[in-house]
Design a protein around this motif. Structure first.
Motif, PDB file in Angstrom:
ATOM      1  N   ALA A 148       2.282   3.332   9.638  1.00 31.06           N
ATOM      2  CA  ALA A 148       2.931   2.219   9.906  1.00 31.06           C
ATOM      3  C   ALA A 148       2.301   1.409  11.211  1.00 31.06           C
ATOM      4  N   ASP A 149       2.254   2.053  12.209  1.00 27.25           N
ATOM      5  CA  ASP A 149       1.488   1.274  13.453  1.00 27.25           C
ATOM      6  C   ASP A 149       0.354   0.604  13.312  1.00 27.25           C
ATOM      7  N   ARG A 150      -0.644   1.423  12.400  1.00 28.02           N
ATOM      8  CA  ARG A 150      -1.778   0.753  11.911  1.00 28.02           C
ATOM      9  C   ARG A 150      -1.738  -0.314  11.233  1.00 28.02           C
ATOM     10  N   ALA A 151      -0.869  -0.323  10.170  1.00 27.04           N
ATOM     11  CA  ALA A 151      -0.548  -1.281   9.183  1.00 27.04           C
ATOM     12  C   ALA A 151      -0.217  -2.543   9.846  1.00 27.04           C
ATOM     13  N   ILE A 152       0.788  -2.582  10.879  1.00 25.20           N
ATOM     14  CA  ILE A 152       1.305  -3.818  11.603  1.00 25.20           C
ATOM     15  C   ILE A 152       0.279  -4.328  12.476  1.00 25.20           C
ATOM     16  N   ARG A 153      -0.756  -3.616  13.153  1.00 21.70           N
ATOM     17  CA  ARG A 153      -1.743  -3.877  13.837  1.00 21.70           C
ATOM     18  C   ARG A 153      -3.136  -4.547  12.976  1.00 21.70           C
ATOM     19  N   GLY A 154      -2.957  -4.083  11.689  1.00 21.96           N
ATOM     20  CA  GLY A 154      -3.926  -4.874  10.728  1.00 21.96           C
ATOM     21  C   GLY A 154      -5.125  -4.096  10.734  1.00 21.96           C
ATOM     22  N   VAL A 155      -5.129  -2.714  10.973  1.00 23.77           N
ATOM     23  CA  VAL A 155      -6.458  -1.936  11.195  1.00 23.77           C
ATOM     24  C   VAL A 155      -6.166  -0.432  10.085  1.00 23.77           C
ATOM     25  N   LEU A 156      -5.365  -0.567   9.317  1.00 23.39           N
ATOM     26  CA  LEU A 156      -5.202   0.635   8.614  1.00 23.39           C
ATOM     27  C   LEU A 156      -6.307   0.817   7.764  1.00 23.39           C
ATOM     28  N   THR A 157      -6.921  -0.203   7.000  1.00 22.96           N
ATOM     29  CA  THR A 157      -8.071   0.187   6.020  1.00 22.96           C
ATOM     30  C   THR A 157      -9.201  -0.646   6.603  1.00 22.96           C
ATOM     31  N   PRO A 158     -10.419  -0.546   6.130  1.00 26.28           N
ATOM     32  CA  PRO A 158     -11.517  -1.752   6.266  1.00 26.28           C
ATOM     33  C   PRO A 158     -11.350  -3.144   5.804  1.00 26.28           C
ATOM     34  N   ASP A 159     -11.750  -4.032   6.458  1.00 24.42           N
ATOM     35  CA  ASP A 159     -11.812  -5.439   6.251  1.00 24.42           C
ATOM     36  C   ASP A 159     -12.332  -5.556   4.745  1.00 24.42           C
ATOM     37  N   PRO A 195       1.916  18.959  -0.221  1.00 23.58           N
ATOM     38  CA  PRO A 195       0.812  19.282  -0.964  1.00 23.58           C
ATOM     39  C   PRO A 195      -0.102  18.089  -1.239  1.00 23.58           C
ATOM     40  N   VAL A 196      -1.230  18.379  -2.022  1.00 24.16           N
ATOM     41  CA  VAL A 196      -2.140  17.260  -2.349  1.00 24.16           C
ATOM     42  C   VAL A 196      -1.603  16.654  -3.400  1.00 24.16           C
ATOM     43  N   GLY A 197      -1.785  15.369  -3.439  1.00 22.33           N
ATOM     44  CA  GLY A 197      -1.446  14.418  -4.523  1.00 22.33           C
ATOM     45  C   GLY A 197       0.041  13.947  -4.027  1.00 22.33           C
ATOM     46  N   SER A 198       0.712  14.255  -2.913  1.00 22.04           N
ATOM     47  CA  SER A 198       1.730  13.643  -2.301  1.00 22.04           C
ATOM     48  C   SER A 198       1.349  12.063  -1.943  1.00 22.04           C
ATOM     49  N   MET A 199       2.292  11.051  -2.059  1.00 22.83           N
ATOM     50  CA  MET A 199       2.032   9.933  -2.123  1.00 22.83           C
ATOM     51  C   MET A 199       3.103   9.230  -0.877  1.00 22.83           C
ATOM     52  N   VAL A 200       2.596   7.975  -0.257  1.00 25.82           N
ATOM     53  CA  VAL A 200       3.054   7.189   0.769  1.00 25.82           C
ATOM     54  C   VAL A 200       2.653   5.840   0.370  1.00 25.82           C
ATOM     55  N   ALA A 201       3.744   4.975   0.599  1.00 28.72           N
ATOM     56  CA  ALA A 201       3.265   3.401   0.490  1.00 28.72           C
ATOM     57  C   ALA A 201       3.684   2.763   1.665  1.00 28.72           C
ATOM     58  N   VAL A 202       2.688   1.930   2.391  1.00 29.75           N
ATOM     59  CA  VAL A 202       3.017   1.427   3.632  1.00 29.75           C
ATOM     60  C   VAL A 202       2.859  -0.103   3.705  1.00 29.75           C
ATOM     61  N   ARG A 203       3.950  -0.737   3.850  1.00 33.51           N
ATOM     62  CA  ARG A 203       3.680  -2.135   3.738  1.00 33.51           C
ATOM     63  C   ARG A 203       3.176  -2.664   4.977  1.00 33.51           C
ATOM     64  N   ASP A 204       2.520  -3.981   5.177  1.00 30.10           N
ATOM     65  CA  ASP A 204       1.881  -4.411   6.290  1.00 30.10           C
ATOM     66  C   ASP A 204       3.001  -4.960   7.499  1.00 30.10           C
ATOM     67  N   VAL A 264      -0.116  -3.994   0.639  1.00 28.29           N
ATOM     68  CA  VAL A 264       0.321  -2.532   0.656  1.00 28.29           C
ATOM     69  C   VAL A 264      -0.718  -1.713   0.521  1.00 28.29           C
ATOM     70  N   ILE A 265      -0.529  -0.495   1.331  1.00 26.30           N
ATOM     71  CA  ILE A 265      -1.533   0.646   1.215  1.00 26.30           C
ATOM     72  C   ILE A 265      -0.779   1.784   0.580  1.00 26.30           C
ATOM     73  N   LEU A 266      -1.439   2.166  -0.504  1.00 27.88           N
ATOM     74  CA  LEU A 266      -1.314   3.445  -1.106  1.00 27.88           C
ATOM     75  C   LEU A 266      -1.712   4.827  -0.450  1.00 27.88           C
ATOM     76  N   GLY A 267      -1.234   5.603   0.157  1.00 30.15           N
ATOM     77  CA  GLY A 267      -1.968   6.915   0.712  1.00 30.15           C
ATOM     78  C   GLY A 267      -1.619   8.164  -0.004  1.00 30.15           C
ATOM     79  N   THR A 268      -2.676   8.636  -0.205  1.00 30.81           N
ATOM     80  CA  THR A 268      -2.302  10.060  -1.041  1.00 30.81           C
ATOM     81  C   THR A 268      -3.187  11.171  -0.564  1.00 30.81           C
ATOM     82  N   VAL A 269      -2.424  12.256  -0.235  1.00 33.24           N
ATOM     83  CA  VAL A 269      -3.080  13.428   0.350  1.00 33.24           C
ATOM     84  C   VAL A 269      -4.175  14.101  -0.691  1.00 33.24           C
ATOM     85  N   VAL A 270      -5.528  14.266  -0.249  1.00 38.06           N
ATOM     86  CA  VAL A 270      -6.419  14.679  -1.352  1.00 38.06           C
ATOM     87  C   VAL A 270      -6.839  16.046  -0.628  1.00 38.06           C
TER      88      VAL A 270
END
Length: 407
Positions: free
Chosen positions: A64-75, A37-46, A22-28
């Motif tokens: 979502a597309d990047r999560a499926i491809r496994g490239v949403l965050t660094p290794d 607005p800043v502070g808004s959140m989204v959770a993305v599953r693999d 799971v990746i938690l995204g926060t607008v900063v």
């Protein structure tokens, strides 16, 4: 933090415990006309499943597309910063209006994210308070009324999370001079520390978010309007406290997630520690309950104080309150008739009008549809008459007989 963000966090932790990445995204940071607005959140599953929102949908699709491809965050499994809408072409691609730009922190969720501890603290109920308890401590200590506020500090360099008390009102963290604000591990502009909400902070090294009901709404009276108002206010992130010493109303109160106290309203207002994130609204029509609480509320730091009643009732109430050392300047801040002038007739509609005005003041937005403005500049209207020179039925605008005079 509103209930939507709490749902995001709870869902992210549920997915993690089920063994999914799971990746938690926060607008900063935002520039231009950003959708959220800043502070808004989204959770993305693999597998691309999403809860929450940071835009109108296009950015979520890309995440979502990047999560499926496994490239949403660094290794390396550490938080990272991503931008969307850097130029006009990309802004249009991701549905950001007027060249808007969003900066997101993407945080891989694990055991060290402390989401389980955060959720447990926010969901823990507090023991009920009796009228005797409130009266006994009103003059010497602030009352919590289950107001749990926690700051969550995310270290961008390690991914470690620290939870701490957030009741001081501002989300801040101790400065760390070991790494500059533009450290390459975060790749954040130096101006990231521009003006930010009090419940959020990000300097490129630490992301701090405030969790819990940062705002409180005190409703005096447990009638039907209060019931609708409480149900709408809770999802907007308010901790709602209803003061109702009358048995005939308190005994039938059935709104979940709301603190009901049988103490006298003025004792509650005095004892709870009213601050600039508190709204107080009198809804009983009973001066013995409303006025005493309003005297204290108008002399407090509350950002909104309102009372139900017509314009004629307001004049009578102001005259009574002026006898108790409430200054003319303080009396001018009383919102009565309470709420925006929407022609509201039913209790639910009146609750909508109240919450709309409270929301405007919470966000420091000018109110252009108030009862006071309507009283000063009431538009002229022509009235048709029937054949017997009597007013025809149904020609009086419903707003004139509803919210203006019946509240």
């Amino acid at each position: 933090m509103d209930n939507v963000d709490l749902t995001v966090i709870e869902t992210a932790e549920k997915w993690r415990r089920a063994g999914q990445r799971v990746i938690l995204g926060t607008v900063v940071r935002t520039w231009g006309s950003a959708p959220r607005p800043v502070g808004s959140m989204v959770a993305v599953r693999d597998d691309g499943l999403i809860v929450g929102s940071v835009s109108g949908g296009c950015i979520e699709d890309d995440l979502a597309d990047r999560a499926i491809r496994g490239v949403l965050t660094p290794d390396d499994g550490l938080p990272c910063v991503v931008r969307y809408g850097v130029d006009a072409e990309e802004a249009q691609r991701f549905g950001l209006p007027c060249g808007g730009t969003l900066v997101l922190v993407l945080e891989p969720i694990g055991a060290r994210s402390a989401l389980a501890d955060l959720i447990a603290a926010l969901r823990q109920p507090a023991p009920p308070r009796t009228a005797e308890e409130i009266t006994g401590v009103a003059a010497v200590a602030p009352l919590g009324f289950r107001r749990t506020l926690l700051c969550r500090d995310l270290d961008m360099r390690t991914g470690a999370v620290r939870l701490r008390d957030g009741t001081s009102g501002a989300a801040h963290h101790e400065p760390d001079d070991t790494v500059g604000a533009t450290d390459s591990s975060t790749d954040v502009d130096a101006d990231i520390t521009a003006v930010q909400p009090r419940d959020f902070a990000f300097d490129g090294k630490t992301l701090t978010t405030l969790h819990g009901a940062a705002y409180r709404m005190v409703l005096i009276g447990a009638g039907e309007i209060a019931s609708h108002l409480a149900r709408m206010a809770v999802p907007l992130g308010y901790q709602v406290i209803v003061c109702e010493p009358r048995e005939q109303y308190a005994g039938s109160w059935e709104v979940d997630g709301v603190d009901l106290t049988r103490a006298m309203p003025d004792d509650v207002v005095l004892g709870m520690g009213v601050d600039a994130r508190t709204a107080i609204i009198a809804l009983t029509h009973d001066p013995k309950l409303d006025d005493l609480a309003l005297i204290d509320a108008l002399q407090s730091e509350a950002f909104y104080v309102g009372a139900i009643g017509s314009r004629g009732h307001r004049e009578q109430r102001v005259a009574r309150l002026a006898l108790f050392d409430v200054s003319p300047e303080q009396l001018d801040t009383l919102h009565s008739p309470v709420g925006l002038y929407l022609g509201a007739q039913t209790p639910a509609e009146i609750a909508v009008s109240i919450l709309a005005e409270v929301t405007a003041y919470r966000h420091n937005v000018p109110v252009l549809q108030s009862h006071a403005i309507r009283a000063r500049a009431k538009p002229e209207r022509s009235v048709s008459h029937g054949p017997d020179d009597k007013p025809a039925c149904g020609l009086v605008p419903p707003g004139d007989i509803a919210q203006a005079d019946s509240l």
